[in-house]
Design a protein around this motif. Structure first.
Motif, PDB file in Angstrom:
ATOM      1  N   PRO A   1      43.679  35.235  36.091  1.00  0.00           N
ATOM      2  CA  PRO A   1      42.674  35.142  37.159  1.00  0.00           C
ATOM      3  C   PRO A   1      43.276  34.846  38.531  1.00  0.00           C
ATOM      4  N   TRP A   2      44.470  34.232  38.540  1.00  0.00           N
ATOM      5  CA  TRP A   2      45.070  33.841  39.824  1.00  0.00           C
ATOM      6  C   TRP A   2      45.947  34.932  40.436  1.00  0.00           C
ATOM      7  N   LEU A   3      46.036  36.079  39.750  1.00  0.00           N
ATOM      8  CA  LEU A   3      46.837  37.179  40.284  1.00  0.00           C
ATOM      9  C   LEU A   3      45.941  38.354  40.667  1.00  0.00           C
ATOM     10  N   ASP A   4      46.304  39.038  41.754  1.00  0.00           N
ATOM     11  CA  ASP A   4      45.505  40.208  42.139  1.00  0.00           C
ATOM     12  C   ASP A   4      45.829  41.389  41.219  1.00  0.00           C
ATOM     13  N   VAL A   5      45.127  42.493  41.431  1.00  0.00           N
ATOM     14  CA  VAL A   5      45.247  43.645  40.536  1.00  0.00           C
ATOM     15  C   VAL A   5      46.699  44.109  40.418  1.00  0.00           C
ATOM     16  N   LYS A   6      47.332  44.281  41.565  1.00  0.00           N
ATOM     17  CA  LYS A   6      48.706  44.796  41.539  1.00  0.00           C
ATOM     18  C   LYS A   6      49.642  43.835  40.805  1.00  0.00           C
TER      19      LYS A   6
ATOM     20  N   ILE B   1      49.728  54.839  39.294  1.00  0.00           N
ATOM     21  CA  ILE B   1      48.957  54.369  38.127  1.00  0.00           C
ATOM     22  C   ILE B   1      47.644  53.725  38.587  1.00  0.00           C
ATOM     23  N   ILE B   2      47.727  52.930  39.661  1.00  0.00           N
ATOM     24  CA  ILE B   2      46.513  52.274  40.177  1.00  0.00           C
ATOM     25  C   ILE B   2      45.500  53.352  40.611  1.00  0.00           C
ATOM     26  N   GLU B   3      46.011  54.397  41.236  1.00  0.00           N
ATOM     27  CA  GLU B   3      45.144  55.491  41.670  1.00  0.00           C
ATOM     28  C   GLU B   3      44.550  56.214  40.445  1.00  0.00           C
ATOM     29  N   MET B   4      45.403  56.417  39.464  1.00  0.00           N
ATOM     30  CA  MET B   4      44.989  57.126  38.240  1.00  0.00           C
ATOM     31  C   MET B   4      43.810  56.412  37.553  1.00  0.00           C
ATOM     32  N   VAL B   5      43.824  55.080  37.548  1.00  0.00           N
ATOM     33  CA  VAL B   5      42.720  54.351  36.911  1.00  0.00           C
ATOM     34  C   VAL B   5      41.571  54.090  37.890  1.00  0.00           C
ATOM     35  N   GLY B   6      41.673  54.688  39.089  1.00  0.00           N
ATOM     36  CA  GLY B   6      40.573  54.639  40.047  1.00  0.00           C
ATOM     37  C   GLY B   6      40.392  53.299  40.728  1.00  0.00           C
ATOM     38  N   LEU B   7      41.487  52.555  40.943  1.00  0.00           N
ATOM     39  CA  LEU B   7      41.348  51.231  41.542  1.00  0.00           C
ATOM     40  C   LEU B   7      42.126  51.077  42.849  1.00  0.00           C
ATOM     41  N   LYS B   8      42.336  52.211  43.506  1.00  0.00           N
ATOM     42  CA  LYS B   8      43.146  52.209  44.721  1.00  0.00           C
ATOM     43  C   LYS B   8      42.626  51.202  45.751  1.00  0.00           C
ATOM     44  N   LYS B   9      41.293  51.141  45.878  1.00  0.00           N
ATOM     45  CA  LYS B   9      40.715  50.251  46.900  1.00  0.00           C
ATOM     46  C   LYS B   9      40.729  48.792  46.457  1.00  0.00           C
ATOM     47  N   PHE B  10      41.122  48.555  45.233  1.00  0.00           N
ATOM     48  CA  PHE B  10      41.015  47.197  44.690  1.00  0.00           C
ATOM     49  C   PHE B  10      42.355  46.569  44.342  1.00  0.00           C
TER      50      PHE B  10
ATOM     51  N   LYS C   1      38.032  38.171  39.135  1.00  0.00           N
ATOM     52  CA  LYS C   1      36.611  37.751  39.239  1.00  0.00           C
ATOM     53  C   LYS C   1      35.800  38.671  40.169  1.00  0.00           C
ATOM     54  N   GLN C   2      36.514  39.471  40.955  1.00  0.00           N
ATOM     55  CA  GLN C   2      35.814  40.400  41.856  1.00  0.00           C
ATOM     56  C   GLN C   2      35.594  41.767  41.212  1.00  0.00           C
ATOM     57  N   LEU C   3      36.007  41.901  39.952  1.00  0.00           N
ATOM     58  CA  LEU C   3      35.924  43.210  39.287  1.00  0.00           C
ATOM     59  C   LEU C   3      34.863  43.224  38.195  1.00  0.00           C
ATOM     60  N   SER C   4      34.343  44.418  37.910  1.00  0.00           N
ATOM     61  CA  SER C   4      33.399  44.556  36.795  1.00  0.00           C
ATOM     62  C   SER C   4      34.189  44.597  35.482  1.00  0.00           C
ATOM     63  N   GLY C   5      33.456  44.540  34.359  1.00  0.00           N
ATOM     64  CA  GLY C   5      34.111  44.577  33.039  1.00  0.00           C
ATOM     65  C   GLY C   5      34.963  45.827  32.855  1.00  0.00           C
ATOM     66  N   GLY C   6      34.397  46.979  33.238  1.00  0.00           N
ATOM     67  CA  GLY C   6      35.116  48.244  33.075  1.00  0.00           C
ATOM     68  C   GLY C   6      36.337  48.332  33.983  1.00  0.00           C
ATOM     69  N   MET C   7      36.219  47.737  35.179  1.00  0.00           N
ATOM     70  CA  MET C   7      37.365  47.736  36.101  1.00  0.00           C
ATOM     71  C   MET C   7      38.481  46.867  35.541  1.00  0.00           C
ATOM     72  N   LYS C   8      38.106  45.738  34.952  1.00  0.00           N
ATOM     73  CA  LYS C   8      39.122  44.858  34.354  1.00  0.00           C
ATOM     74  C   LYS C   8      39.817  45.577  33.192  1.00  0.00           C
TER      75      LYS C   8
ATOM     76  N   ILE D   1      44.677  48.637  31.139  1.00  0.00           N
ATOM     77  CA  ILE D   1      45.273  49.926  30.758  1.00  0.00           C
ATOM     78  C   ILE D   1      46.435  50.254  31.696  1.00  0.00           C
ATOM     79  N   ALA D   2      46.201  50.025  33.002  1.00  0.00           N
ATOM     80  CA  ALA D   2      47.254  50.290  33.992  1.00  0.00           C
ATOM     81  C   ALA D   2      48.486  49.433  33.710  1.00  0.00           C
ATOM     82  N   ARG D   3      48.250  48.196  33.317  1.00  0.00           N
ATOM     83  CA  ARG D   3      49.376  47.297  33.031  1.00  0.00           C
ATOM     84  C   ARG D   3      50.228  47.852  31.886  1.00  0.00           C
ATOM     85  N   ALA D   4      49.551  48.368  30.872  1.00  0.00           N
ATOM     86  CA  ALA D   4      50.290  48.936  29.735  1.00  0.00           C
ATOM     87  C   ALA D   4      51.104  50.151  30.178  1.00  0.00           C
TER      88      ALA D   4
END
Ligand SMILES: Nc1ncnc2c1ncn2[C@@H]1O[C@H](COP(=O)(O)OP(=O)(O)OP(=O)(O)O)[C@@H](O)[C@H]1O
Ligand SMILES: [Mg+2]
Length: 238
Positions: free
Chosen positions: A83-88, A108-117, A123-130, A135-138
């Motif tokens: 929770p204390w780390l951002d998406v990247k 990869i971030i773009e591929m999963v559609g989270l470029k703006k995030f 905590k700022q993301l929806s369940g599907g975004m999380k 998936i991106a991490r893998a």
């Protein structure tokens, strides 16, 4: 690279002094460079099987033959983001700083559609975004073998379709081996080179699909027939 072979594998859990056999004498060949899909009702042992293959759980009987040369990644059924780390930073967590390829991570971030995030916090993301961050991490880890436990379950129909396509693209370029759990028969038919039907800890049936997975038409007669068989396998409980 070799695949992973399960020979006569059983797993028991003890709950309130009762021993439950969760997996019972499983023989399974997870072929290298292929997508193996596991389908089965809730509680039939799919996650337990993945955890055994990942080495997160000890088996009680049998053996798992693995040359241990593989770089493995695991997408958990529930998201396990920090929770204390951002998406990247969540995506690059655990990767050696010197090995981080920023261009690839951004792709990869773009591929999963989270470029703006990319600098948003979980905590700022929806369940599907999380789920997509997991998936991106893998993928960012550039694995040879990836275990995915219902990775697309929280996604809407179109995002899910998109992610299936991206997964096939990655698979077709990297040829990584994938062990994939889903409740969706269509998803199994779209992705799987092999489909395993698990019922109460036993392999009930398995099907191999020869056709390339980037050109399948599920309305094709043979897929409709296969779907009927799979529905029947899942419906009739022995
Ligand atoms: N740590 C544990 N301790 C005791 N029982 C467990 C444990 N983990 C799983 N089980 C039991 O093992 C069985 C299989 O669980 P598992 O999580 O593998 O099912 P699943 O097929 O992944 O289900 P779902 O589709 O709901 O995710 C269930 O009966 C569950 O209660
Ligand atoms: Mg599960």
């Amino acid at each position: 690279m070799d695949g992973i072979k399960l020979v006569n594998v059983s797993k028991f859990y003890t709950v309130e002094k009762n021993s439950i056999k969760v997996l019972n004498r499983i023989d399974l060949n997870i072929q290298a460079n292929k997508i193996t899909v596991i389908l089965g009702r809730s509680g039939c042992g799919k996650t337990t099987l993945l955890r055994l293959v990942a080495g997160l759980e000890k088996l009680d009987q049998g053996e798992i033959l693995d040359d241990n040369s593989k770089k493995k990644a695991y997408v958990f059924q529930e998201d396990r983001l920090m929770p204390w780390l951002d998406v990247k930073k969540n995506i690059t967590f655990g990767i050696d700083k010197n090995d981080i390829d920023n261009k690839r991570i951004n792709e990869i971030i773009e591929m999963v559609g989270l470029k703006k995030f990319y600098s948003a916090y979980p905590k700022q993301l929806s369940g599907g975004m999380k789920q997509r961050v997991s998936i991106a991490r893998a993928f960012a880890y550039d694995p040879d073998f990836i275990m995915m436990d219902e990775p697309f379950s929280a996604l809407d129909f179109f995002t899910r379709e998109q992610m299936q396509k991206e997964l096939l693209k990655i698979h077709n370029t990297s040829r990584c081996s994938i062990l994939f759990v889903t409740h969706s028969i269509d998803e199994a038919l779209i992705l799987g080179d092999k489909i395993i039907i698990l019922e109460k800890g036993v392999i009930k049936s398995q099907y191999e699909i020869e056709e390339e997975n980037d050109s399948r038409d599920l309305l094709d007669y043979k897929f409709v027939e296969l779907k009927k068989k799979i529905i029947n396998d899942l419906k009739i409980i022995n």
